[in-house]
Write an enzyme that holds these catalytic residues in place. Structure first.
Site, PDB file in Angstrom:
ATOM      1  NE  ARG A   6     -11.327   2.180  -1.030  1.00  0.00           N
ATOM      2  CZ  ARG A   6     -10.542   2.925  -1.791  1.00  0.00           C
ATOM      3  NH1 ARG A   6      -9.688   2.344  -2.632  1.00  0.00           N
ATOM      4  NH2 ARG A   6     -10.592   4.241  -1.735  1.00  0.00           N
ATOM      5  CD  GLU A  44      -5.586  -1.533   1.982  1.00  0.00           C
ATOM      6  OE1 GLU A  44      -5.286  -0.345   2.252  1.00  0.00           O
ATOM      7  OE2 GLU A  44      -5.996  -1.876   0.875  1.00  0.00           O
ATOM      8  CG  HIS A  84      -4.236   1.175  -1.008  1.00  0.00           C
ATOM      9  ND1 HIS A  84      -5.330   1.035  -0.191  1.00  0.00           N
ATOM     10  CD2 HIS A  84      -4.672   1.938  -2.056  1.00  0.00           C
ATOM     11  CE1 HIS A  84      -6.370   1.664  -0.704  1.00  0.00           C
ATOM     12  NE2 HIS A  84      -5.987   2.216  -1.847  1.00  0.00           N
TER      13      HIS A  84
END
Length: 324
Positions: A237, A266, A284
């Site tokens: 993460r 993000e 991602h």
């Protein structure tokens, strides 16, 4: 008939599966729903099939009256306040296991691409600047025989370690608790302190969940302890790494390079990272194989369906809500 809100586009077979037994309100767009729209559309629904972009904190959960289950299409669930959901009797599920090998593939892909400077080489060839062979043209770091340090030896961390064994890598790891002896033996992995891992590893790969304790787990102090030839890989993460501190360390060449699939805010990326050559950036996509993302969609749908049929979901994150 129970009603399910699917908050963002998923693989279509998951929606078809749900429509066999439930009324489905499907937001089949890539933009998904704003928080306000999600709260409004959830009215009259019994379940939500959510994604990482749905930020379901305690305040939002308090407005989701009648929701019995939230089925997240991800293994991570830091976008959902699970304790708050438990207090309200809302079941929360995720999609573990199915994405382990695919994510491990990608973590190792980032490791290799970063160490051997593949994106730089690709851009160099396309630019037309390549004129001749040179002794040190885009020389990188060896992977075979190097030391890999893993923060987190769960499913994905262990899968990365198995790949590393094929390259003859020495494996160190750190976790909240040492792994079972059988797993350590299988992987030939040694439990070490955080400091020792940072000091001795040629590659540091992150496989920890995002919790208050792991936020900025890697910051300026940790980066300063790493070798100047070391490479940091993050497929966990984004907030596990202090992005500003990492950009500074890369710019000053305190570490050799980094490979990142996740970011603190993000889809925003720290501006300095975008200007650096010694970082490989991906949007991602560590679990983004067709087969895996299709199975994640189906697993979330199956979790939601089971809960609404009175069955305990296979991937229940808060069993206290089930027994309450």
């Amino acid at each position: 008939m129970s009603k399910i809100l699917v908050s963002k586009r998923v693989y279509p077979e998951a929606v078809e599966f749900l429509r066999k037994d439930f009324e489905v309100d499907y937001e089949g767009t890539d933009a998904g729903l704003t928080t306000e729209a999600l709260i409004e559309r959830a009215k009259g629904c019994d379940a939500i099939v959510s994604q990482l972009t749905d930020k379901l904190n305690a305040e939002i959960l308090s407005q989701l009256e009648g929701i019995k289950v939230i089925a997240n299409v991800a293994v991570g669930f830091d976008n959902i306040d699970v304790p708050a959901a438990t207090e309200r009797g809302i079941l929360v599920t995720n999609t573990p296991g199915v994405l382990t090998e695919t994510t491990a593939d990608f973590a190792f892909t980032l490791l290799m691409a970063t160490a051997r400077r593949i994106p730089e080489g690709h851009a160099f060839v396309h630019s037309g600047e390549w004129k001749t062979w040179l002794i040190d043209l885009l020389a990188g770091q060896d992977i075979h025989g190097a030391t890999l340090g893993l923060f987190g030896l769960g499913r994905i961390g262990a899968a990365v370690a198995r790949r590393a064994k094929g390259f003859g890598m020495r494996i160190l790891y750190n976790d909240a608790q040492p792994a079972p002896a059988a797993l350590e033996h299988e992987l030939d992995a040694r439990f070490v302190s955080k400091d020792e891992l940072l000091r001795d590893s040629d590659f540091v790969s992150l496989h920890v969940p995002l919790t208050p304790e792991t936020r900025h787990f890697i910051g300026a102090a940790e980066l300063a302890r790493m070798k100047p030839t070391a490479i940091l890989i993050n497929t966990a993460r984004g907030p596990v790494v202090d992005e500003v501190a990492l950009a500074d360390a890369l710019e000053k060449r305190l570490i050799w390079a980094a490979g990142l699939d996740v970011f603190e805010r993000e889809p925003q990326v720290e501006a300095k990272l975008l200007s650096l050559q010694n970082v490989v950036l991906a949007p991602h996509i560590a679990s983004a194989s067709v087969a895996t993302r299709r199975r994640m969609s189906m697993m979330a749908a199956e979790n939601a369906a089971a809960a609404l049929k009175g069955e305990r979901p296979a991937n229940l994150l808060n069993p206290d809500a089930w027994t309450a």
